[in-house]
Design a protein around this motif. Structure first.
Motif, PDB file in Angstrom:
ATOM      1  N   ASP A 229       0.812  -1.212   0.000  1.00 59.29           N
ATOM      2  CA  ASP A 229       0.000   0.000   0.000  1.00 59.29           C
ATOM      3  C   ASP A 229       0.852   1.272   0.000  1.00 59.29           C
ATOM      4  O   ASP A 229       0.302   2.371   0.044  1.00 59.29           O
ATOM      5  CB  ASP A 229      -0.926   0.019   1.221  1.00 59.29           C
ATOM      6  N   ILE A 230       2.169   1.129  -0.034  1.00 58.63           N
ATOM      7  CA  ILE A 230       3.064   2.282   0.078  1.00 58.63           C
ATOM      8  C   ILE A 230       3.786   2.504  -1.248  1.00 58.63           C
ATOM      9  O   ILE A 230       4.429   1.587  -1.783  1.00 58.63           O
ATOM     10  CB  ILE A 230       4.103   2.073   1.198  1.00 58.63           C
ATOM     11  N   ASP A 231       3.687   3.703  -1.772  1.00 50.56           N
ATOM     12  CA  ASP A 231       4.426   4.102  -2.975  1.00 50.56           C
ATOM     13  C   ASP A 231       5.772   4.682  -2.524  1.00 50.56           C
ATOM     14  O   ASP A 231       5.833   5.774  -1.957  1.00 50.56           O
ATOM     15  CB  ASP A 231       3.633   5.146  -3.758  1.00 50.56           C
ATOM     16  N   MET A 232       6.872   3.940  -2.774  1.00 48.36           N
ATOM     17  CA  MET A 232       8.196   4.346  -2.326  1.00 48.36           C
ATOM     18  C   MET A 232       9.044   4.883  -3.467  1.00 48.36           C
ATOM     19  O   MET A 232      10.267   4.974  -3.353  1.00 48.36           O
ATOM     20  CB  MET A 232       8.910   3.151  -1.671  1.00 48.36           C
ATOM     21  N   SER A 233       8.417   5.270  -4.569  1.00 45.48           N
ATOM     22  CA  SER A 233       9.177   5.692  -5.745  1.00 45.48           C
ATOM     23  C   SER A 233       9.768   7.094  -5.607  1.00 45.48           C
ATOM     24  O   SER A 233      10.740   7.427  -6.275  1.00 45.48           O
ATOM     25  CB  SER A 233       8.287   5.636  -6.989  1.00 45.48           C
ATOM     26  N   GLY A 234       9.195   7.936  -4.767  1.00 47.85           N
ATOM     27  CA  GLY A 234       9.658   9.315  -4.633  1.00 47.85           C
ATOM     28  C   GLY A 234      10.401   9.562  -3.338  1.00 47.85           C
ATOM     29  O   GLY A 234      10.587   8.670  -2.507  1.00 47.85           O
ATOM     30  N   LYS A 235      10.837  10.808  -3.170  1.00 50.28           N
ATOM     31  CA  LYS A 235      11.539  11.192  -1.947  1.00 50.28           C
ATOM     32  C   LYS A 235      10.612  11.085  -0.754  1.00 50.28           C
ATOM     33  O   LYS A 235      11.026  10.714   0.350  1.00 50.28           O
ATOM     34  CB  LYS A 235      12.076  12.618  -2.091  1.00 50.28           C
ATOM     35  N   ILE A 236       9.358  11.441  -0.963  1.00 56.09           N
ATOM     36  CA  ILE A 236       8.327  11.298   0.067  1.00 56.09           C
ATOM     37  C   ILE A 236       7.468  10.085  -0.276  1.00 56.09           C
ATOM     38  O   ILE A 236       6.929   9.992  -1.383  1.00 56.09           O
ATOM     39  CB  ILE A 236       7.439  12.569   0.141  1.00 56.09           C
ATOM     40  N   TRP A 237       7.381   9.168   0.644  1.00 50.52           N
ATOM     41  CA  TRP A 237       6.551   7.985   0.419  1.00 50.52           C
ATOM     42  C   TRP A 237       5.077   8.359   0.604  1.00 50.52           C
ATOM     43  O   TRP A 237       4.726   9.216   1.429  1.00 50.52           O
ATOM     44  CB  TRP A 237       6.913   6.884   1.409  1.00 50.52           C
ATOM     45  N   ILE A 238       4.219   7.692  -0.162  1.00 49.05           N
ATOM     46  CA  ILE A 238       2.787   7.938  -0.074  1.00 49.05           C
ATOM     47  C   ILE A 238       2.091   6.621   0.268  1.00 49.05           C
ATOM     48  O   ILE A 238       2.166   5.651  -0.482  1.00 49.05           O
ATOM     49  CB  ILE A 238       2.212   8.504  -1.388  1.00 49.05           C
ATOM     50  N   TYR A 239       1.453   6.627   1.409  1.00 50.43           N
ATOM     51  CA  TYR A 239       0.720   5.441   1.876  1.00 50.43           C
ATOM     52  C   TYR A 239      -0.772   5.646   1.648  1.00 50.43           C
ATOM     53  O   TYR A 239      -1.347   6.639   2.076  1.00 50.43           O
ATOM     54  CB  TYR A 239       1.017   5.209   3.356  1.00 50.43           C
ATOM     55  N   LYS A 240      -1.403   4.680   0.963  1.00 52.45           N
ATOM     56  CA  LYS A 240      -2.836   4.727   0.690  1.00 52.45           C
ATOM     57  C   LYS A 240      -3.503   3.537   1.375  1.00 52.45           C
ATOM     58  O   LYS A 240      -3.410   2.409   0.887  1.00 52.45           O
ATOM     59  CB  LYS A 240      -3.094   4.677  -0.821  1.00 52.45           C
ATOM     60  N   ARG A 260      12.189  10.949   8.268  1.00 48.96           N
ATOM     61  CA  ARG A 260      12.199  10.403   9.622  1.00 48.96           C
ATOM     62  C   ARG A 260      11.208   9.244   9.752  1.00 48.96           C
ATOM     63  O   ARG A 260      11.516   8.214  10.369  1.00 48.96           O
ATOM     64  CB  ARG A 260      11.867  11.498  10.636  1.00 48.96           C
ATOM     65  N   GLY A 261      10.029   9.405   9.173  1.00 56.76           N
ATOM     66  CA  GLY A 261       9.051   8.323   9.201  1.00 56.76           C
ATOM     67  C   GLY A 261       9.524   7.105   8.430  1.00 56.76           C
ATOM     68  O   GLY A 261       9.255   5.960   8.838  1.00 56.76           O
ATOM     69  N   GLN A 262      10.243   7.311   7.352  1.00 55.44           N
ATOM     70  CA  GLN A 262      10.759   6.199   6.557  1.00 55.44           C
ATOM     71  C   GLN A 262      11.768   5.375   7.346  1.00 55.44           C
ATOM     72  O   GLN A 262      11.787   4.141   7.253  1.00 55.44           O
ATOM     73  CB  GLN A 262      11.393   6.743   5.276  1.00 55.44           C
ATOM     74  N   GLU A 263      12.609   6.059   8.125  1.00 56.84           N
ATOM     75  CA  GLU A 263      13.586   5.345   8.938  1.00 56.84           C
ATOM     76  C   GLU A 263      12.911   4.489  10.000  1.00 56.84           C
ATOM     77  O   GLU A 263      13.364   3.383  10.298  1.00 56.84           O
ATOM     78  CB  GLU A 263      14.550   6.348   9.595  1.00 56.84           C
ATOM     79  N   ILE A 264      11.848   5.008  10.574  1.00 57.95           N
ATOM     80  CA  ILE A 264      11.097   4.245  11.576  1.00 57.95           C
ATOM     81  C   ILE A 264      10.411   3.044  10.933  1.00 57.95           C
ATOM     82  O   ILE A 264      10.378   1.944  11.490  1.00 57.95           O
ATOM     83  CB  ILE A 264      10.053   5.154  12.262  1.00 57.95           C
TER      84      ILE A 264
END
Length: 410
Positions: A229-240, A260-264
């Motif tokens: 459910d997570i788009d990790m293609s960009g610098k900011i991830w988008i969770y739907k 910071r959220g990505q590291e967690i």
């Protein structure tokens, strides 16, 4: 009964009654007659009755003058169970809310005919809720759900048409003008009350707490997170999230995850794409491994690891946390962190610390910060609100700026 059987095999067959020469069928153990078998209208009446029977959830259609409140609740419950579902088929929280609203109604007026249920009866049910200690806002919501049931009953010709308009005449309880108790507004949690529980909760729960502070997401949206459910293609991830609060209104929900959220989140992504990132089952397994690691008794003595686990426990850990389960985990951490010295185990079970908070408050923390730093419109978009008026409920006003302005004005 096999899976290939169709709904047609469950429909009662049209029969012939020799003594009266009438066509009939048995629905829910009761014979329904449709007239003489040689009358073409008997077949039409049968098919019409079957269609109405299926529409009402395979329950017999009762006349408005005959049905009781308890029977109306039973039929509405069947409808609610099939209507309030997510796209994946799981139930929303609404059936639970409906069940809580119907309990005092069924207790007081279950055997009353719906034709005799009016505004005074509805106010009596409301008073019963107040006596049970339910807060004013929850009482109003539950009364509205009762009214919704009667509205549904009118639409399905189970309730006389004059009942619902009469129930609408009962006004909602107003703040300060009713004996119902009031609840305090939901406030952000002091950061020190959040940080102190970290040693007392699992890694999964702590990660959910941090993500909620960074993303302003609802706890119900984060607990069902999956890698797919997570788009990790960009610098900011988008969770739907695959389901969310306003999905039934046709609204999309995007949750933005920064560095910071990505590291967690990253340690919890190493799993099948369709499995849940935050699993209570993993949390329990990690706890057992940690206990085995810190075991003081030599392994050749006592129980061997895994031998004292119940094979069929009453409660099984789920595949993902629920908002309620997350709240219980947070409360346990708070109680352990603030437990007074000398408190007995019996006292500890029922003790509620004054520093108590629940995960929903973390959304208020994030909303207040976003409004202060980036403005109301940015906070509205990140929180997923359609209206800024809703965001204002979550985001506390910056009182410090107001005081600074008064000082400058003089």
């Amino acid at each position: 009964m096999t899976a290939v059987q169709t709904i047609k095999s469950f429909v009662p067959k049209l029969r012939f009654h020799k003594a009266t020469r009438q066509a009939y069928a048995v629905f829910n153990g009761k014979a329904v007659y449709f007239g003489r078998s040689d009358d073409p209208q008997s077949s039409q009446k049968y098919h019409q009755f079957v269609a109405e029977w299926i529409t009402s959830g395979n329950t017999p259609h009762a006349l408005p003058d005959e049905i009781t409140v308890a029977e109306l609740i039973a039929q509405f419950w069947i409808y609610a169970q099939s209507y309030y579902v997510h796209a994946d088929g799981s139930h929303t929280n609404e059936p639970t809310n409906i069940r809580l609203a119907m309990r005092p109604l069924n207790m007081v007026y279950g055997h009353t005919k719906v034709k005799d249920f009016g505004p005074r009866a509805l106010m009596t049910v409301r008073q019963k809720m107040i006596e049970q200690g339910i807060c004013r806002s929850s009482v109003n919501k539950r009364i509205n759900r009762i009214r919704l049931m009667f509205k549904w009953g009118v639409a399905n010709e189970l309730v006389p048409g004059n009942i619902f308009p009469a129930l609408q005449a009962v006004a909602g309880l107003r703040r300060g003008r009713s004996p119902a108790k009031e609840t305090d507004p939901v406030r952000p949690v002091p950061q020190e009350h959040i940080d102190v529980i970290q040693p007392y909760v699992s890694k999964q729960v702590w990660a959910l707490i941090q993500l909620q502070l960074l993303t302003a997401a609802r706890s119900g949206e984060l607990v069902i997170m999956r890698p797919c459910d997570i788009d990790m293609s960009g610098k900011i991830w988008i969770y739907k999230p695959y389901h969310h609060k306003t999905q039934h209104h046709g609204h999309d929900r995007n949750i933005y995850i920064g560095p910071r959220g990505q590291e967690i989140l990253r340690p919890f992504l190493f799993r099948p794409a369709d499995s849940y990132c935050f699993s209570p089952q993993e949390s329990i397994a990690n706890m057992r491994l940690e206990r085995a690691k810190n075991r003081k008794t030599p392994k050749k003595y006592g129980n061997l690891p895994g031998t004292n686990i119940k094979l069929d426990p009453k409660r099984q850990a789920g595949k993902h946390y629920t908002p309620t389960g997350l709240g219980h985990s947070v409360l346990k951490g708070i109680k352990r962190a603030f437990r007074p010295k000398g408190m007995s185990d019996e006292e500890f079970k029922t003790w509620k610390p004054p520093q108590h908070w629940h995960p929903h408050q973390l959304r208020h923390n994030a909303a207040t910060f976003l409004r202060k730093e980036f403005g109301l419109e940015t906070a509205r978009v990140i929180l997923g609100h359609r209206s800024a008026a809703i965001t204002e409920v979550y985001a506390e006003l910056d009182q410090q700026k107001a005081m600074e302005a008064v000082v400058r004005v003089g």
